[in-house]
Design a protein around this motif. Structure first.
Motif, PDB file in Angstrom:
ATOM      1  N   ILE A 175      -0.656  65.882   4.050  1.00  0.00           N
ATOM      2  CA  ILE A 175      -1.465  64.877   4.737  1.00  0.00           C
ATOM      3  C   ILE A 175      -2.163  64.031   3.674  1.00  0.00           C
ATOM      4  O   ILE A 175      -3.018  64.521   2.935  1.00  0.00           O
ATOM      5  CB  ILE A 175      -2.502  65.535   5.667  1.00  0.00           C
ATOM      6  CG1 ILE A 175      -1.807  66.477   6.663  1.00  0.00           C
ATOM      7  CG2 ILE A 175      -3.286  64.456   6.422  1.00  0.00           C
ATOM      8  CD1 ILE A 175      -2.768  67.282   7.510  1.00  0.00           C
ATOM      9  N   LYS A 176      -1.770  62.781   3.598  1.00  0.00           N
ATOM     10  CA  LYS A 176      -2.298  61.908   2.544  1.00  0.00           C
ATOM     11  C   LYS A 176      -3.752  61.538   2.784  1.00  0.00           C
ATOM     12  O   LYS A 176      -4.552  61.445   1.840  1.00  0.00           O
ATOM     13  CB  LYS A 176      -1.444  60.643   2.442  1.00  0.00           C
ATOM     14  CG  LYS A 176      -1.813  59.757   1.263  1.00  0.00           C
ATOM     15  CD  LYS A 176      -0.864  58.574   1.137  1.00  0.00           C
ATOM     16  CE  LYS A 176      -1.222  57.718  -0.074  1.00  0.00           C
ATOM     17  NZ  LYS A 176      -0.301  56.548  -0.209  1.00  0.00           N
ATOM     18  N   ASN A 177      -4.108  61.283   4.051  1.00  0.00           N
ATOM     19  CA  ASN A 177      -5.476  60.870   4.378  1.00  0.00           C
ATOM     20  C   ASN A 177      -6.019  61.747   5.503  1.00  0.00           C
ATOM     21  O   ASN A 177      -6.109  61.309   6.657  1.00  0.00           O
ATOM     22  CB  ASN A 177      -5.510  59.398   4.795  1.00  0.00           C
ATOM     23  CG  ASN A 177      -5.254  58.457   3.637  1.00  0.00           C
ATOM     24  OD1 ASN A 177      -6.016  58.428   2.678  1.00  0.00           O
ATOM     25  ND2 ASN A 177      -4.164  57.702   3.714  1.00  0.00           N
ATOM     26  N   PHE A 178      -6.365  62.969   5.138  1.00  0.00           N
ATOM     27  CA  PHE A 178      -6.976  63.867   6.115  1.00  0.00           C
ATOM     28  C   PHE A 178      -8.405  63.405   6.368  1.00  0.00           C
ATOM     29  O   PHE A 178      -9.179  63.174   5.443  1.00  0.00           O
ATOM     30  CB  PHE A 178      -6.970  65.309   5.598  1.00  0.00           C
ATOM     31  CG  PHE A 178      -7.621  66.283   6.530  1.00  0.00           C
ATOM     32  CD1 PHE A 178      -6.923  66.792   7.604  1.00  0.00           C
ATOM     33  CD2 PHE A 178      -8.942  66.673   6.354  1.00  0.00           C
ATOM     34  CE1 PHE A 178      -7.519  67.684   8.486  1.00  0.00           C
ATOM     35  CE2 PHE A 178      -9.551  67.565   7.213  1.00  0.00           C
ATOM     36  CZ  PHE A 178      -8.826  68.063   8.296  1.00  0.00           C
ATOM     37  N   LYS A 179      -8.759  63.269   7.643  1.00  0.00           N
ATOM     38  CA  LYS A 179     -10.095  62.797   8.006  1.00  0.00           C
ATOM     39  C   LYS A 179     -11.047  63.970   8.156  1.00  0.00           C
ATOM     40  O   LYS A 179     -10.820  64.863   8.970  1.00  0.00           O
ATOM     41  CB  LYS A 179     -10.052  61.997   9.314  1.00  0.00           C
ATOM     42  CG  LYS A 179     -11.397  61.380   9.685  1.00  0.00           C
ATOM     43  CD  LYS A 179     -11.307  60.564  10.959  1.00  0.00           C
ATOM     44  CE  LYS A 179     -12.654  59.956  11.314  1.00  0.00           C
ATOM     45  NZ  LYS A 179     -12.584  59.146  12.567  1.00  0.00           N
ATOM     46  N   ALA A 180     -12.095  63.966   7.367  1.00  0.00           N
ATOM     47  CA  ALA A 180     -13.129  64.997   7.423  1.00  0.00           C
ATOM     48  C   ALA A 180     -14.481  64.314   7.601  1.00  0.00           C
ATOM     49  O   ALA A 180     -14.586  63.084   7.580  1.00  0.00           O
ATOM     50  CB  ALA A 180     -13.111  65.843   6.158  1.00  0.00           C
ATOM     51  N   ALA A 181     -15.516  65.115   7.762  1.00  0.00           N
ATOM     52  CA  ALA A 181     -16.861  64.540   7.904  1.00  0.00           C
ATOM     53  C   ALA A 181     -17.921  65.558   7.538  1.00  0.00           C
ATOM     54  O   ALA A 181     -17.846  66.720   7.946  1.00  0.00           O
ATOM     55  CB  ALA A 181     -17.093  64.043   9.336  1.00  0.00           C
ATOM     56  N   ASN A 182     -18.903  65.122   6.751  1.00  0.00           N
ATOM     57  CA  ASN A 182     -20.148  65.872   6.611  1.00  0.00           C
ATOM     58  C   ASN A 182     -20.986  65.623   7.867  1.00  0.00           C
ATOM     59  O   ASN A 182     -20.981  64.521   8.423  1.00  0.00           O
ATOM     60  CB  ASN A 182     -20.938  65.404   5.388  1.00  0.00           C
ATOM     61  CG  ASN A 182     -20.179  65.603   4.089  1.00  0.00           C
ATOM     62  OD1 ASN A 182     -19.464  66.584   3.922  1.00  0.00           O
ATOM     63  ND2 ASN A 182     -20.337  64.673   3.156  1.00  0.00           N
TER      64      ASN A 182
END
Length: 381
Positions: A175-182
């Protein structure tokens, strides 16, 4: 009358401590359950965990740190194993997670081959670029790239004999652009709202290995996240002179990515942070705690020791120097005073499928919570 007051104090204090323990246990059990699938990169595990923490911040009445949204999104690359992870050696089908795991940068491959011994613990199928390594303990990790080989880490305690024949069917997805969040919130201070004391903990873990096996991450770091949430609940209804901030970081297991992103894109001026206390692996504690950065901030470390000497919360408060081993690190590098402490003793499970809630004692959380509360009070003096 005095006896009645004393007994009432003991009862309500014990009840409060019990409520801490029950709440923390409930959160650990929840975050380490199959629904969150190791709070990682398959079956939407990390996103589900972020939503859960977001909902808790909302329910407690915290304010978003940026005034708009609890989420601070960011992206990074990651190698994942959402599908088949089938391995047979010498015609014996191996069990993922217990007999073997994969080195996280491994590529997917389907083949049958022959292994040649390289040394006492390493066997290679050169044609198919497969490495088999015998390990005393299986310790998983996260990789941000895909290699041109596949490495199988084999539990030397469970596998008997010499690896000769191998058959694999492994699927990976990069996955080139895995979306995460603090997830970031705070309770506004009553006297000095522009000075902030942060309590932080990463909520991500390793995720899954194939479609049937996941890494629960009970101690690492459902435990720290649960203590942080318990403190967020408390401080939301007990505002302090200073603002109290809470950050639940993503991407720690992939290389402290969430905390690094925050320090480079801080939602508050870093100079306003009075202190940061990072909680990571808080599920044991029979031998006390170790405090990273104790030598960097001796005044605050002495405050911790004095609190413990007075109240006897923990068996020991041990000093350790600077280390890049959790989310405090990049804050320290930016000049923010910070501690990371972890509990000692108890279970040995770490980055494996055995870090489960049912074996996590949580034997010191009723002491860790008031210990942190007292330390926050000391920082405000």
């Amino acid at each position: 009358m005095k006896k009645f007051i004393l007994l009432s104090f003991i009862f309500f204090t014990t009840k409060s401590f019990s409520q801490d323990s029950l709440f923390i246990r409930q959160i650990v059990d929840t975050l380490a359950s199959p629904y969150f699938w190791g709070r990682g990169y398959t079956k939407d595990g990390m996103s589900k965990a972020a939503d859960f923490i977001y909902a808790k911040f909302t329910a407690f009445g915290l304010q978003p740190l940026d005034g708009k949204d609890f989420r601070q999104p960011f992206f990074y690359s990651v190698n994942t194993f959402p599908g088949k992870v089938e391995v047979s050696i010498n015609d014996v089908v191996l069990e993922p997670g217990k007999d073997f795991i994969l080195s996280p940068e491994s590529r997917g491959i389907k083949c049958t081959g022959e292994l040649q011994q390289k040394d006492s613990v390493t066997f290679i199928d050169a044609k198919d670029r497969i490495i088999v390594s015998l390990e005393k303990k299986l310790t998983g990790d996260v990789a941000q790239q895909v290699a041109d080989y596949t490495e199988i880490l084999l539990d030397a305690n469970r596998f008997k004999g010499m690896p000769i024949k191998i058959k694999v069917d492994i699927e990976n997805t990069f996955i080139k652009n895995f979306k995460a969040a603090n997830i970031c919130g705070f309770v506004k201070g009553t006297l000095k709202p522009d000075s902030i004391i942060f309590i932080t903990a990463h909520y991500d873990h390793l995720g899954g290995l194939g479609s049937d096996v996941y890494f629960p991450g009970a101690n690492d770091n459902a435990s720290g996240t649960s203590v942080m949430l318990d403190l967020a609940k408390y401080f939301a209804s007990h505002p302090q002179p200073y603002s109290i901030g809470f950050i639940s970081f993503a991407g720690e297991e992939a290389g402290l990515l969430g905390s690094h992103f925050f320090t480079e894109n801080s939602l508050v001026p870093l100079k306003q942070i009075r202190f940061l206390l990072n909680l990571d692996m808080e599920g044991t504690g029979i031998y006390g705690i170790t405090v990273v950065n104790a030598s960097e901030f001796p005044k605050e470390f002495k405050e911790m020791q004095d609190i413990n000497s007075k109240e006897h919360f923990l068996a020991a408060v041990n000093p350790r120097g600077k280390a890049a081993n959790s989310d405090h690190y990049f804050f320290t590098e930016k000049g923010v005073p910070a501690f990371f402490f972890y509990t000692l003793g108890g279970i040995k499970a770490y980055h494996d499928v055995f870090d489960r809630p049912e074996t996590l004692p949580l034997n010191e959380v009723n002491n860790i919570v008031p210990f942190i509360k007292d330390f926050v009070t000391a920082l405000e003096q």
